[in-house]
Enzyme design. Structure first.
Site, PDB file in Angstrom:
ATOM      1  N   ALA A   1       0.837  -1.209   0.000  1.00 28.08           N
ATOM      2  CA  ALA A   1       0.000   0.000   0.000  1.00 28.08           C
ATOM      3  C   ALA A   1       0.865   1.250   0.000  1.00 28.08           C
ATOM      4  O   ALA A   1       0.538   2.247  -0.667  1.00 28.08           O
ATOM      5  CB  ALA A   1      -0.933  -0.013   1.209  1.00 28.08           C
ATOM      6  N   TYR A   2       1.970   1.202   0.726  1.00 33.19           N
ATOM      7  CA  TYR A   2       2.912   2.329   0.757  1.00 33.19           C
ATOM      8  C   TYR A   2       3.491   2.588  -0.630  1.00 33.19           C
ATOM      9  O   TYR A   2       3.514   3.738  -1.107  1.00 33.19           O
ATOM     10  CB  TYR A   2       4.018   2.002   1.759  1.00 33.19           C
ATOM     11  N   LEU A   3       3.937   1.541  -1.315  1.00 33.33           N
ATOM     12  CA  LEU A   3       4.514   1.713  -2.646  1.00 33.33           C
ATOM     13  C   LEU A   3       3.472   2.234  -3.632  1.00 33.33           C
ATOM     14  O   LEU A   3       3.772   3.098  -4.462  1.00 33.33           O
ATOM     15  CB  LEU A   3       5.100   0.393  -3.140  1.00 33.33           C
TER      16      LEU A   3
ATOM     17  N   LYS B   1       2.944   5.960  -2.909  1.00 34.03           N
ATOM     18  CA  LYS B   1       4.052   6.759  -3.431  1.00 34.03           C
ATOM     19  C   LYS B   1       3.978   6.858  -4.955  1.00 34.03           C
ATOM     20  O   LYS B   1       4.194   7.934  -5.537  1.00 34.03           O
ATOM     21  CB  LYS B   1       5.393   6.149  -3.010  1.00 34.03           C
TER      22      LYS B   1
END
Length: 223
Positions: free
Chosen positions: A130-132, A135
């Site tokens: 989810a972070y990638l 970003k």
């Protein structure tokens, strides 16, 4: 020069604040909580309480007025769930870019993450995936802004060792580690090098001194 940093209490941001203030620049850091102010004052920065998850674009724009440059170094941080990866790492980055455009702060440097482009491979931890994705989405929205001189920096795995002053900076670099000290030093060099606008750059520790590494990525004139 006055620079406003989103995520002003973060580990990279505080290092950057010390570098900028140490050479006599004005620097302000946006923080979520008043109890974070002391750390910014110790770094030589002006603390500005502004929660990017709840603020509107007008609120953020007010804090950016009169700045020469803006740096997005905010992140949901360890222990945050997938939802906050989106609200901080994507939505807050876009909000910050919107606010910069609104008040005419054209120079924007964004701290992203290596391997943010493309779908995370199968088996990736769901929160990290989810972070990638967050970003990647933020980077895509910022790249589409014609009113900003943006540079996106994508560090590798962050470490807290002493900075080496030597890096590998390129549009594509193999995976590797990079100290937060060196990320901050590269951010300052990018702020000082407007010719890097429009570039998305991977960063790891390497063998090239930071000034030469930044100079090497500058677009070459035709002919």
């Amino acid at each position: 020069m006055r620079t406003v940093i989103a995520g002003g209490h973060g580990k990279i941001a505080r290092r950057l604040e010390r570098l900028l203030a140490g050479r006599g620049d004005q620097v302000a850091g946006l923080i979520r909580r008043p109890d974070q102010a002391g750390a910014l004052l110790a770094a030589g920065a002006e603390p500005v309480v502004c929660d990017l998850e709840s603020a509107g674009v007008d609120d953020v724009a007010r804090h950016l007025e009169g700045a020469d440059a803006a740096v997005f170094a905010a992140g949901a941080g360890p222990g945050s769930g997938a939802a906050r990866q989106d609200t901080v790492d994507r939505a807050a980055a876009v909000l910050f870019a919107d606010a910069a455009e609104r008040v005419g702060v054209r120079r924007l440097v964004v701290v992203s993450s290596m391997n943010a482009d493309g779908e995370p491979p199968p088996g990736t931890d769901p929160v990290f995936a989810a972070y990638l994705r967050a970003k990647s989405a933020a980077d895509a929205e910022i790249r589409a802004r014609s009113g900003l001189y943006w540079t996106i920096l994508r560090p590798g795995r962050l470490t807290d060792g002493h900075g080496t002053g030597r890096v590998h900076l390129a549009e594509k670099a193999p995976r590797g580690d990079v100290t937060r000290d060196d990320v901050a030093a590269v951010l300052m060099a990018l702020l000082d090098t407007p010719g890097t606008a429009g570039l998305t750059l991977d960063l790891t520790n390497g063998g090239t001194p930071i000034p030469q590494a930044v100079a090497a990525v500058l677009p070459r004139p035709p002919g």
